[in-house]
Design an enzyme around this catalytic site. Structure first.
Site, PDB file in Angstrom:
ATOM      1  N   GLU A  46       0.846  -1.202   0.000  1.00 12.55           N
ATOM      2  CA  GLU A  46       0.000   0.000   0.000  1.00 12.55           C
ATOM      3  C   GLU A  46       0.878   1.248   0.000  1.00 12.55           C
ATOM      4  O   GLU A  46       0.623   2.210  -0.741  1.00 12.55           O
ATOM      5  CB  GLU A  46      -0.899   0.025   1.248  1.00 12.55           C
ATOM      6  CG  GLU A  46      -1.755  -1.214   1.452  1.00 12.55           C
ATOM      7  CD  GLU A  46      -1.060  -2.289   2.272  1.00 12.55           C
ATOM      8  OE1 GLU A  46       0.148  -2.521   2.059  1.00 12.55           O
ATOM      9  OE2 GLU A  46      -1.724  -2.913   3.117  1.00 12.55           O
ATOM     10  N   CYS A  81      -0.151   0.703   7.450  1.00  9.68           N
ATOM     11  CA  CYS A  81      -0.743   1.004   6.137  1.00  9.68           C
ATOM     12  C   CYS A  81      -2.192   1.460   6.242  1.00  9.68           C
ATOM     13  O   CYS A  81      -2.645   2.282   5.457  1.00  9.68           O
ATOM     14  CB  CYS A  81      -0.650  -0.215   5.237  1.00  9.68           C
ATOM     15  SG  CYS A  81       1.049  -0.617   4.832  1.00  9.68           S
ATOM     16  N   ALA A 158      20.164 -45.413   3.137  1.00 13.13           N
ATOM     17  CA  ALA A 158      21.589 -45.752   3.148  1.00 13.13           C
ATOM     18  C   ALA A 158      21.714 -47.263   3.017  1.00 13.13           C
ATOM     19  O   ALA A 158      20.759 -47.999   3.316  1.00 13.13           O
ATOM     20  CB  ALA A 158      22.259 -45.274   4.434  1.00 13.13           C
ATOM     21  N   THR A 192      23.437 -36.689  10.988  1.00 14.55           N
ATOM     22  CA  THR A 192      23.629 -36.484   9.552  1.00 14.55           C
ATOM     23  C   THR A 192      24.807 -35.557   9.296  1.00 14.55           C
ATOM     24  O   THR A 192      25.609 -35.775   8.378  1.00 14.55           O
ATOM     25  CB  THR A 192      22.340 -35.882   8.928  1.00 14.55           C
ATOM     26  OG1 THR A 192      21.292 -36.834   9.083  1.00 14.55           O
ATOM     27  CG2 THR A 192      22.519 -35.567   7.461  1.00 14.55           C
ATOM     28  N   ASP A 196      27.620 -37.295   7.048  1.00 17.40           N
ATOM     29  CA  ASP A 196      27.667 -36.891   5.638  1.00 17.40           C
ATOM     30  C   ASP A 196      28.518 -35.649   5.382  1.00 17.40           C
ATOM     31  O   ASP A 196      28.825 -35.357   4.230  1.00 17.40           O
ATOM     32  CB  ASP A 196      26.244 -36.605   5.116  1.00 17.40           C
ATOM     33  CG  ASP A 196      25.380 -37.861   5.070  1.00 17.40           C
ATOM     34  OD1 ASP A 196      25.919 -38.944   5.367  1.00 17.40           O
ATOM     35  OD2 ASP A 196      24.189 -37.735   4.752  1.00 17.40           O
ATOM     36  N   ARG A 203      23.446 -24.555  -4.462  1.00 17.65           N
ATOM     37  CA  ARG A 203      24.502 -24.468  -5.471  1.00 17.65           C
ATOM     38  C   ARG A 203      23.899 -24.561  -6.873  1.00 17.65           C
ATOM     39  O   ARG A 203      22.743 -24.935  -7.031  1.00 17.65           O
ATOM     40  CB  ARG A 203      25.529 -25.569  -5.243  1.00 17.65           C
ATOM     41  CG  ARG A 203      26.224 -25.430  -3.888  1.00 17.65           C
ATOM     42  CD  ARG A 203      27.334 -26.431  -3.683  1.00 17.65           C
ATOM     43  NE  ARG A 203      26.889 -27.812  -3.592  1.00 17.65           N
ATOM     44  CZ  ARG A 203      26.369 -28.372  -2.509  1.00 17.65           C
ATOM     45  NH1 ARG A 203      26.179 -27.683  -1.412  1.00 17.65           N
ATOM     46  NH2 ARG A 203      26.017 -29.636  -2.525  1.00 17.65           N
ATOM     47  N   GLU A 265      16.102 -31.956   6.367  1.00 16.84           N
ATOM     48  CA  GLU A 265      16.779 -32.884   5.451  1.00 16.84           C
ATOM     49  C   GLU A 265      17.323 -34.122   6.161  1.00 16.84           C
ATOM     50  O   GLU A 265      18.233 -34.769   5.671  1.00 16.84           O
ATOM     51  CB  GLU A 265      17.899 -32.145   4.696  1.00 16.84           C
ATOM     52  CG  GLU A 265      17.379 -31.126   3.693  1.00 16.84           C
ATOM     53  CD  GLU A 265      18.325 -30.884   2.530  1.00 16.84           C
ATOM     54  OE1 GLU A 265      19.023 -31.828   2.103  1.00 16.84           O
ATOM     55  OE2 GLU A 265      18.381 -29.729   2.069  1.00 16.84           O
ATOM     56  N   PRO A 268      17.063 -39.871   9.805  1.00 14.11           N
ATOM     57  CA  PRO A 268      15.861 -40.615  10.155  1.00 14.11           C
ATOM     58  C   PRO A 268      15.343 -40.334  11.568  1.00 14.11           C
ATOM     59  O   PRO A 268      14.127 -40.277  11.777  1.00 14.11           O
ATOM     60  CB  PRO A 268      16.309 -42.079  10.039  1.00 14.11           C
ATOM     61  CG  PRO A 268      17.535 -42.064   9.209  1.00 14.11           C
ATOM     62  CD  PRO A 268      18.185 -40.732   9.387  1.00 14.11           C
ATOM     63  N   ALA A 271      13.843 -36.728  11.671  1.00 17.71           N
ATOM     64  CA  ALA A 271      12.600 -36.731  10.885  1.00 17.71           C
ATOM     65  C   ALA A 271      11.483 -37.403  11.682  1.00 17.71           C
ATOM     66  O   ALA A 271      10.346 -36.917  11.718  1.00 17.71           O
ATOM     67  CB  ALA A 271      12.824 -37.444   9.553  1.00 17.71           C
TER      68      ALA A 271
HETATM   69  C1  AOF Z   1       4.395  -6.776   4.378  1.00 13.51           C
HETATM   70  N1  AOF Z   1       4.102  -6.218   3.185  1.00 13.51           N
HETATM   71  O1  AOF Z   1       2.719  -5.190   1.822  1.00 13.51           O
HETATM   72  C2  AOF Z   1       1.922  -5.827   3.929  1.00 13.51           C
HETATM   73  C3  AOF Z   1       2.236  -6.459   5.172  1.00 13.51           C
HETATM   74  O2  AOF Z   1       7.084  -5.521  10.608  1.00 13.51           O
HETATM   75  P1  AOF Z   1       6.909  -5.242   9.153  1.00 13.51           P
HETATM   76  O3  AOF Z   1       6.868  -3.756   8.870  1.00 13.51           O
HETATM   77  O4  AOF Z   1       7.913  -5.957   8.286  1.00 13.51           O
HETATM   78  O5  AOF Z   1       5.454  -5.763   8.761  1.00 13.51           O
HETATM   79  C4  AOF Z   1       5.187  -7.090   8.469  1.00 13.51           C
HETATM   80  C5  AOF Z   1       3.718  -7.404   8.685  1.00 13.51           C
HETATM   81  O6  AOF Z   1       2.859  -6.435   8.094  1.00 13.51           O
HETATM   82  C6  AOF Z   1       3.346  -8.720   8.072  1.00 13.51           C
HETATM   83  O7  AOF Z   1       3.549  -9.766   8.958  1.00 13.51           O
HETATM   84  C7  AOF Z   1       1.864  -8.552   7.752  1.00 13.51           C
HETATM   85  O8  AOF Z   1       1.111  -8.948   8.884  1.00 13.51           O
HETATM   86  C8  AOF Z   1       1.670  -7.043   7.576  1.00 13.51           C
HETATM   87  N2  AOF Z   1       1.330  -6.609   6.179  1.00 13.51           N
HETATM   88  N3  AOF Z   1       3.480  -6.917   5.319  1.00 13.51           N
HETATM   89  O9  AOF Z   1       5.517  -7.196   4.583  1.00 13.51           O
HETATM   90  C9  AOF Z   1       2.907  -5.719   2.921  1.00 13.51           C
HETATM   91  N4  AOF Z   1       0.706  -5.327   3.689  1.00 13.51           N
HETATM   92 ZN    ZN Z   2       1.487  -2.479   5.971  1.00 11.93          ZN
END
Ligand code: AOF
Ligand code: ZN
Length: 363
Positions: A46, A81, A158, A192, A196, A203, A265, A268, A271
């Site tokens: 917004e 917003c 494995a 793991t 491993d 990559r 990943e 066992p 997981a």
């Molecule tokens: C976004 N982008 O366009 C809208 C969001 O703490 P902030 O400022 O990073 O806000 C993150 C939160 O804001 C996000 O968890 C969501 O609930 C709300 N709306 N967030 O990153 C956006 N509109």
């Molecule tokens: Zn917002």
């Protein structure tokens, strides 16, 4: 709203924040400005649309804002917003999906109470699908967990002598790098890590060199020490060692770092611990057309006594559920029902976290 959804999809699929798009319209439906969110710390959708309008010297008084996610009401990394839309004099706000984040929610009500004409739910399903893993993570307060494994057709990861390189073919292993790139963190147990010596980095398709994008956080869970020369300590991506095998505690550490998606990943035992705790949200299995007949299974004891207790999965909807990858088959499925009630981590046993090889994450 379809346009706003297209804009939202330009945002990053990983990182702490959702993908959001916004279109500002004149009352008769002409597009005034567009915006989308580019990742945590940058303008919300917004705010981006309002800024685009302001840059042209125009205002939004009397106009309609079409947003894929309910406008936020909180001051986080950026300002609220809902209040910004109000201050700009927006007369109507059309929202697709509500905000599951308790800190940020309430924008629709706030705008309504201030006399703005608010509509919620237009193309809500599509908007929700765009941020499904994020929304689940934010609502539950723990990351979304994808469990990936590679096995033979008889389910072994494995051979009897412990050797496991390579069960699947190169194309399947390249596909795993794509899968890693789609998650905020990659997790293995110390077993793991010691057996491993994996790098757990993303990559290039040929298996050499770095992928170029942001590297997922590398996470090791368990009590044993990693040797100084371990590839996980190579500094190519940040490493976190969580000294616990309790899946709830591991996820609590990651949630505190705003990790929304984790690729588990193996091995066992880890997981099985996640599956038994009901903490697996999606399973991605790479099955090689080979048989071993002996050797460890992809997952350890799940506490299943009889066939009625099997952890049943549903194949993912659509053609992505079963895909041929090179000489192997990739199966994507989700647990049908939760087997264990989720519980909060025990605060009397806080996990000890060791962070090594911190490198800047461009996210
Ligand atoms: C976004 N982008 O366009 C809208 C969001 O703490 P902030 O400022 O990073 O806000 C993150 C939160 O804001 C996000 O968890 C969501 O609930 C709300 N709306 N967030 O990153 C956006 N509109
Ligand atoms: Zn917002």
């Amino acid at each position: 709203m379809r346009r706003a959804l297209q804009l939202a999809a330009r945002g990053p699929a990983t990182g702490p924040n959702p993908r959001v798009g916004c279109v500002l319209l004149t009352p008769d439906g002409h597009v005034l400005a567009e915006g989308h969110h580019r990742g945590a710390g940058t303008a919300h959708a917004e705010a981006a649309a309002l800024a685009e309008l302001a840059a042209r010297g125009a205002g939004a008084a009397g106009c309609t804002a079409v947003v894929t996610l309910e406008p936020c009401t909180h001051t986080g990394r950026t300002g609220p917003c809902a209040q910004a839309l109000l201050a700009a004099g927006v007369a109507r706000v059309v929202i697709a999906d509500t905000d599951p984040n308790p800190t940020a929610a309430g924008g629709a009500d706030l705008l309504r109470r201030a006399g703005v004409d608010v509509e919620v739910g237009l193309l809500a399903e599509a908007a929700h699908a765009l941020n499904e893993r994020w929304a689940a993570a934010v609502a539950r307060g723990r990351p979304w967990v994808t469990w990936k494994f590679a096995a033979t057709l008889d389910g072994r990861s494995a051979a009897a002598d412990g050797t496991s390189r390579w069960i699947t073919s190169a194309p399947a292993r390249a596909d795993v790098h794509r899968l890693r790139a789609g998650h905020d963190a990659v997790l293995v147990g110390t077993g793991t890590a010691l057996a491993d010596d994996p790098a757990l980095t993303v990559r290039a398709a040929d298996g050499t060199g770095e992928g170029g994008g942001p590297q997922p956080l590398r996470v090791v869970a368990g009590l044993r020490e990693l040797p100084a020369g371990a590839r996980l300590r190579d500094g190519r991506a940040e490493l976190v060692h969580v000294r616990t095998r309790d899946p709830h505690a591991v996820l609590a550490v990651l949630a505190a770092r705003e990790v929304r998606t984790v690729l588990l990943e193996g091995g066992p035992a880890l997981a099985a611990a996640f599956a038994r705790a009901g903490l697996v949200d999606e399973v991605v299995a790479y099955l090689a057309p080979a048989l071993l007949g002996a050797g460890p299974a992809a997952v350890a004891d799940l506490g299943v006594g009889g066939i009625a207790d099997a952890l049943r999965l549903d194949l993912a909807p659509g053609p992505e559920a079963v895909v041929r990858v090179g000489e192997d088959v990739r199966v994507t499925a989700r647990p049908r029902a939760r087997r264990a009630v989720e519980r909060a981590p025990d605060p009397s046993h806080p996990p000890v976290v060791e962070e090594v090889a911190r490198v800047h994450r461009d996210r």
